[in-house]
Design an enzyme around this catalytic site. Structure first.
Site, short mmCIF file in Angstrom:
data_model
loop_
_atom_site.label_atom_id
_atom_site.label_comp_id
_atom_site.label_asym_id
_atom_site.label_seq_id
_atom_site.Cartn_x
_atom_site.Cartn_y
_atom_site.Cartn_z
N GLU A 68 11.90 -2.32 -5.98
CA GLU A 68 10.91 -1.50 -6.58
C GLU A 68 11.42 -0.25 -6.55
OE1 GLU A 68 6.92 -3.11 -6.58
OE2 GLU A 68 6.49 -1.08 -7.23
N ASP A 79 -1.69 6.40 -7.22
CA ASP A 79 -1.05 6.53 -5.78
C ASP A 79 -1.84 7.30 -4.76
OD1 ASP A 79 1.58 5.01 -6.02
OD2 ASP A 79 1.83 6.38 -7.63
#
Lengths: 294, 420
Positions: A68, A79
Site C-alpha cells: 500500500e 491519520d
C-alpha cells in the site's frame, strides 16, 4: 451501471488481464498456502523519495504480498500523528503526484507485487480523476484506497478507476450497521475488484499495543455479507506486532501494517543500509506469523 | 446509494440561477458543492444527525426552547442600528445600518449556532461536545452553551491562534472547557478542524461535534445556515419597519461564511438586494499571504465538502494569512461557492490595512469597536464609497458580526508598527 462499466472495461483491456485481478491472485495464492496476505504501507517520499523506494523493495524482499503506497496530503484527517508527520515531511521535500507515480512505476519495474495507492481525494481531483487513474494503471497500480471518499461520493472515481481496470477499495469500520456493510460490499464486489478494508477500531491510523477485543466478531459480521461474493477481508489500523498478524490470520484474509513501519523508518533515518535491513527483517517477522493455524 | 453513484458529477459551471429554498438537495448538495467527503465511520452518524435535526425542527417544544433561550440568554433580537457619522465617511447620502451581532451574548453571532447545536446534542443524548475555534469566538460560544446546559466541552484551537487570542482562551477555560492546542500543519483553524474530526472519528458514539461555520459535511452547512438565519430574518423585519423597504446592499465578512450566510439567506429571494461577501485579503492577493478563498481559489475537497479551496496545483491545501484569526481559513461554505457561481452573491477581498482602517473609522465615528472580522466589511464599504460605487440614497446593511475586545492586543501591535 454495472453493465456499462464492464463493457467499458473489457473494451479497454481486451485480451489482457485487468490490473485489479492481481490483487485477487495475491489473496488466492496466500490462501492456497494456508495463510493471510501481508500488506505493508509506506508513504511516498518519506523519509525521502529514494529511501521510500528502498523501503518498499525491502518490504517486498521481507515477504510483502501487496504494497500500500501512501500519497501525501496536507490535511490527512483519517491519520494519526505518525502518518501525519510522514505526510508533512514528504511534502516539505517537494514531492508531488508525478513523483509518487514515478515511485510506483519504479517498484512495478522490479517486482510483480501488486501496488495499491492510498491517498485523500483532493490531490486526485486536482490531478483529474481520469488522468490519475490512467497514469496510476500505467505506473503499475492495481487498486486505490481513498479514506475520505465514502460510496455516496465515489461515483466519478469508481467509473474512472473501473475504466482502467483498477479496484476501488472501501473501508468498513466496526460502527457500520449491517445494512450499510451489505451495500458497501455489493459495490465493492463489482469487477474490477479488490478486497474490503476492515478498520479494526473507530479512530485514526496509528500503532497500538493490542488489537481491540471485538475484532473477531466484527470481522465475522462483515464476512456474513462478503462471503457470497467471495470478497477477501483485510484488517488495518493499529496492527503493529507479529502476534497481531497471527491473530488476524485466524479469521481474516489480510493484515495491513502502516504506522509501525513508518516509525521504524524514522528510527533508522540516518543509516540507509540499517533502514533497509530493519524493514526487511520486520516484515519477515510479521510474514512468519501469517499462517492460518487450525 | 447505487442510484447516487450514477447521478453525481463534479460540475463547476452553474447553468441555472440560484433558486432560493432549493438547497441543499437530498445528497447535501448546493448545485455541485457540498456533499459528505468523510471517513466511513462518520457516515451513519451524519445520517442520524440529519434525521435528528429534521425531527427537532418539526418539534414545537424544541423550537420553543430555542426561541426562548435566544431571547432571554442570548439577548435577541439584536438591534439594527443606523450609523449616521460612519455613513458620512462612506459617501454622501448613503444610509448605513449595522446588524448588531456584537451585542449578542459572548460578543458575536457564533452563539446563535452554538446554542442550536447544543440543544440538539442534548436532545440526542450526547454529553461530550467538541468544537474547533479560530478567533476563539465559536469556542467561547460553545463553552458558554455547554456550561449552561451542563455538557462536557473540549475545544480544539491552533497553537498560533492560542497565542494571538489569549483572552478568549482564558474565557473558555473559565467557562469550564478544556482547550486543546493543535500543533500540526499551519497551527491555525484548518488544523483545529482536522484534529476535531480525528477526535470525532475516534469517539463517534459519545460525541457531538459543534461545527462553527457553514462548512463541513452535510447536514452542517444546512444546520448552521438555519441557526444563523435568525440574523437575516430579524434584519429584514427591522429594515422594513425602519425604512419601509429592503436594502440595496448587504455586506458581510466571509471566512467559513456563517455570519454572511446568516444575513444573506433570508434576503436571497429578493433579487433587488445585492449580497456582497468580503474575504480576508491579508497582505494583498499578489503576495499569496491571504485567505480569499472565493476570490482566488478553485473548487476542491476539504473538511467533508466540495467547495472553493485555496490549494496549490497539486491539490495540497495552502497556508493562509489574515490579521483576523476568524477569517484565517483556506475553505469556505459550499453554499457560498454556489452563490458565487450563480452570481446570486459576489465576493471581494479586503486586506489587513483596509480592515484596520474600517475598525478605526467605526470606533471613532460611532463609539463601536468592531472585531477585526467585520472590520473587513466596513473597510471595503469605505473603499466602495471612495470609488463612487454607491449612489446617494443607497441603503446598506453591514453585519457587525462581533465586537473587538478580543483583538485589542493585535490592533495595538499593528498600529504601533505603523507609527514607528
Amino acid at each position: 451501471m454495472q453493465q456499462s462499466q464492464q463493457s467499458e472495461t473489457s473494451e479497454r483491456h481486451k485480451g489482457e488481464a485487468l490490473p485489479a485481478q492481481r490483487i485477487g491472485q495475491a489473496f488466492a495464492r496466500a490462501s492456497r498456502e494456508g495463510r493471510c496476505v501481508l500488506i505493508p504501507y509506506l508513504m511516498c517520499g518519506f523519509p525521502s523519495v529514494e529511501q521510500s523506494l528502498e523501503a518498499i523493495l525491502a518490504a517486498i524482499e521481507g515477504g510483502a504480498d501487496l504494497i500500500e503506497l501512501g500519497l501525501p496530503f496536507s490535511d490527512p484527517l483519517a491519520d494519526g500523528a505518525t502518518i501525519q508527520h510522514a505526510s508533512h515531511q514528504a511534502l516539505e521535500q517537494g514531492i508531488n503526484m508525478a513523483a509518487c507515480l514515478s515511485i510506483a512505476r519504479q517498484v512495478a519495474a522490479r517486482s510483480s507485487v501488486p501496488l495499491i495507492l492510498m491517498g485523500y481525494y483532493n490531490p486526485l481531483l486536482a490531478y483529474g480523476v481520469q488522468r490519475f487513474c490512467r497514469e496510476a494503471a500505467g505506473a503499475g497500480a492495481c487498486g486505490l484506497i481513498i479514506p475520505d471518499l465514502p460510496p455516496e461520493e465515489a461515483g466519478p472515481l469508481l467509473k474512472a478507476a473501473h475504466e482502467e481496470g483498477l479496484a476501488l477499495i472501501f473501508l468498513v469500520p466496526p460502527t457500520t450497521p449491517d445494512e450499510r456493510i451489505a451495500t458497501i460490499v455489493r459495490i465493492a464486489a463489482q469487477e474490477p475488484r479488490g478486497f474490503i478494508y476492515c478498520v479494526s477500531l473507530s479512530g485514526v491510523t496509528g500503532a497500538r499495543a493490542s488489537l481491540p477485543p471485538h475484532l473477531q466478531s466484527f470481522i465475522a459480521r462483515v464476512r456474513r455479507q462478503s462471503a457470497p461474493y467471495g470478497l477477501p477481508l483485510a484488517v488495518g489500523f493499529g496492527v503493529s506486532r507479529p502476534e497481531h498478524v497471527a491473530e488476524i490470520a485466524g479469521y481474516a484474509d489480510g493484515a495491513v501494517v502502516g504506522s509501525a513501519l513508518v516509525n521504524l523508518l524514522e528510527r533508522h533515518a540516518a543509516d540507509r543500509a540499517a533502514q533497509r535491513t530493519a524493514v526487511r527483517d520486520y516484515i519477515r517477522s510479521l510474514r512468519e506469523r501469517t499462517a492460518r493455524l487450525p | 446509494m447505487q442510484q447516487h453513484l450514477e447521478q453525481q458529477e463534479h460540475k463547476t459551471s452553474a447553468a441555472e440561477p440560484y433558486q432560493h429554498g432549493a438547497y441543499p438537495d437530498a445528497r447535501g448538495r448546493f448545485g455541485p458543492y457540498g456533499g459528505r467527503f468523510v471517513p466511513e465511520s462518520l457516515m451513519p452518524l451524519l445520517s442520524e444527525l440529519e434525521a435528528a435535526y429534521r425531527e427537532a425542527r418539526h418539534d414545537p417544544a424544541f423550537e420553543e426552547e430555542l426561541q426562548e433561550l435566544l431571547r432571554s440568554f442570548v439577548g435577541r433580537p439584536t438591534p439594527l442600528y443606523y450609523v449616521p457619522r460612519f455613513s458620512q465617511l462612506v459617501a454622501p447620502g448613503v444610509r448605513v445600518y449595522l446588524k448588531r451581532e456584537d451585542l449578542a451574548h459572548t460578543g458575536a453571532h457564533k452563539i446563535n449556532n452554538a446554542l442550536g447545536q447544543g440543544l440538539l446534542a442534548k436532545r440526542m443524548g450526547k454529553r461530550r461536545i467538541i468544537a474547533e475555534t479560530g478567533a476563539g469566538q465559536h469556542g467561547v460560544a460553545t463553552a458558554t452553551v455547554c456550561a449552561m446546559l451542563g455538557l462536557d466541552c473540549i475545544i480544539y484551537m491552533g497553537a498560533e491562534d492560542i497565542e494571538r487570542q489569549s483572552l478568549n482562551v482564558f474565557r473558555m477555560r473559565l467557562l469550564g472547557a478544556e482547550v486543546r492546542s493543535v500543533e500540526s500543519g499551519s497551527r491555525t483553524l484548518k488544523d483545529a478542524i482536522n484534529e476535531a474530526i480525528r477526535d470525532w472519528v475516534t469517539n463517534v458514539e459519545t460525541t457531538f461535534y459543534v461545527i462553527g461555520s457553514v462548512v463541513g459535511p452535510h447536514p452542517y452547512p444546512l444546520m448552521v445556515r438555519d441557526f444563523q438565519s435568525i440574523i437575516g430574518r430579524e434584519a429584514r423585519e427591522q429594515i422594513l419597519q425602519l425604512e419601509g423597504r429592503l436594502p440595496d446592499l448587504i455586506v458581510a465578512c466571509v471566512g467559513g461564511g456563517s455570519n454572511a450566510m446568516g444575513i444573506f439567506y433570508p434576503f436571497a429571494d429578493a433579487p433587488e438586494v445585492r449580497l456582497l461577501g468580503v474575504e480576508a485579503g491579508g497582505q494583498g492577493l499578489a503576495t499569496g499571504q491571504h485567505a480569499a478563498t472565493l476570490v482566488a481559489g478553485r473548487p476542491g475537497v476539504l473538511h467533508g465538502a466540495f467547495s472553493y479551496l485555496l490549494q496549490n496545483e497539486d491539490g495540497q491545501v495552502l497556508g493562509t494569512h489574515s490579521i483576523s484569526a476568524g477569517l484565517d481559513y483556506p475553505g469556505v461554505g459550499p453554499e457560498h461557492s454556489y452563490m458565487k457561481d450563480t452570481e446570486r452573491a459576489s465576493y471581494v477581498a479586503a486586506d489587513d490595512a483596509l480592515a484596520l482602517r474600517g475598525l478605526q473609522a467605526l470606533s471613532q465615528s460611532e463609539g463601536i469597536i468592531p472585531a477585526l472580522e467585520p472590520a473587513h466589511a466596513l473597510g471595503h464599504l469605505l473603499e466602495m464609497g471612495a470609488q463612487g460605487e454607491l449612489a446617494p440614497g443607497s441603503l446598506v446593511i453591514v453585519n457587525l458580526s462581533g465586537r473587538g475586545d478580543k483583538d485589542m492586543a493585535t490592533v495595538a501591535r499593528e498600529l504601533a508598527v505603523k507609527i514607528s
